[in-house]
Design a protein around this motif. Structure first.
Motif, short mmCIF file in Angstrom:
data_model
loop_
_atom_site.label_atom_id
_atom_site.label_comp_id
_atom_site.label_asym_id
_atom_site.label_seq_id
_atom_site.Cartn_x
_atom_site.Cartn_y
_atom_site.Cartn_z
N ALA A 68 0.82 -1.22 0.00
CA ALA A 68 0.00 0.00 0.00
C ALA A 68 0.85 1.27 0.00
O ALA A 68 0.34 2.35 -0.30
N ALA A 69 2.12 1.16 0.32
CA ALA A 69 3.00 2.34 0.47
C ALA A 69 3.02 3.26 -0.75
O ALA A 69 2.89 4.48 -0.60
N PRO A 70 3.16 2.74 -1.98
CA PRO A 70 3.21 3.66 -3.12
C PRO A 70 1.93 4.46 -3.29
O PRO A 70 1.97 5.61 -3.74
N PHE A 71 0.81 3.90 -2.89
CA PHE A 71 -0.46 4.59 -3.07
C PHE A 71 -0.66 5.67 -2.01
O PHE A 71 -1.23 6.72 -2.29
N PHE A 72 -0.18 5.42 -0.80
CA PHE A 72 -0.21 6.47 0.22
C PHE A 72 0.71 7.62 -0.18
O PHE A 72 0.36 8.79 -0.02
N ALA A 73 1.87 7.29 -0.72
CA ALA A 73 2.80 8.33 -1.18
C ALA A 73 2.21 9.11 -2.34
O ALA A 73 2.30 10.35 -2.38
N ALA A 74 1.56 8.42 -3.27
CA ALA A 74 0.95 9.10 -4.42
C ALA A 74 -0.19 10.01 -3.97
O ALA A 74 -0.30 11.16 -4.43
N GLY A 75 -1.03 9.52 -3.08
CA GLY A 75 -2.13 10.35 -2.58
C GLY A 75 -1.63 11.60 -1.88
O GLY A 75 -2.15 12.70 -2.08
N LEU A 76 -0.60 11.43 -1.07
CA LEU A 76 -0.03 12.57 -0.35
C LEU A 76 0.61 13.57 -1.31
O LEU A 76 0.41 14.78 -1.19
N ALA A 77 1.35 13.07 -2.28
CA ALA A 77 2.01 13.96 -3.25
C ALA A 77 0.99 14.71 -4.10
O ALA A 77 1.13 15.91 -4.35
N LEU A 78 -0.05 14.01 -4.53
CA LEU A 78 -1.07 14.66 -5.36
C LEU A 78 -1.89 15.67 -4.55
O LEU A 78 -2.32 16.68 -5.07
#
Length: 124
Positions: free
Chosen positions: A106-116
């Motif tokens: 799930a880590a890449p998706f949490f990072a993507a959500g935060l960055a976006l």
């Protein structure tokens, strides 16, 4: 003139989701490496998982109510695939490699959500 309060409504929700996920992973890793003994407060890892799941749901729902609508929708789309590992993790077992691998997926998706969520709204 832009209202700074209005611009700051969505990103904190994504930051909370990412932070609770990070804390949960850190606690799980510390327990797995035997750096921390949670036998007296085993509920803490479960409570952090509940906070992570709830804050993720709120962040995803911000696509509907977020004041920075376009940013909220893009961030929610980036975070949305994290639902799958969060739904699978309770059934992945706690012994062996499967539990941490599912959790870390799930880590890449949490990072993507935060960055976006942190991107400025380009519309004027």
């Amino acid at each position: 003139m832009r209202d700074s309060r209005r611009d700051a409504t969505t990103p904190p929700v994504f930051a909370l989701a990412a932070l609770s996920y990070l804390l949960n992973c850190a606690l799980g890793a510390a327990v797995a490496l035997k750096a921390i003994d949670t036998s007296r407060f085993r509920w803490l890892h479960h409570a952090l998982f509940i906070v992570t799941s709830a804050s993720t749901a709120v962040a995803l729902s911000s696509a509907l109510w977020g004041r920075r609508r376009r940013t909220s929708r893009r961030a929610a789309l980036g975070l949305a695939p994290a639902i799958v590992p969060l739904a699978v993790i309770p059934f992945a077992g706690t012994r062996g490699r499967r539990h941490p691998l599912v959790a870390l997926s799930a880590a890449p998706f949490f990072a993507a959500g935060l960055a976006l969520a942190a991107e400025p709204d380009r519309r004027k």
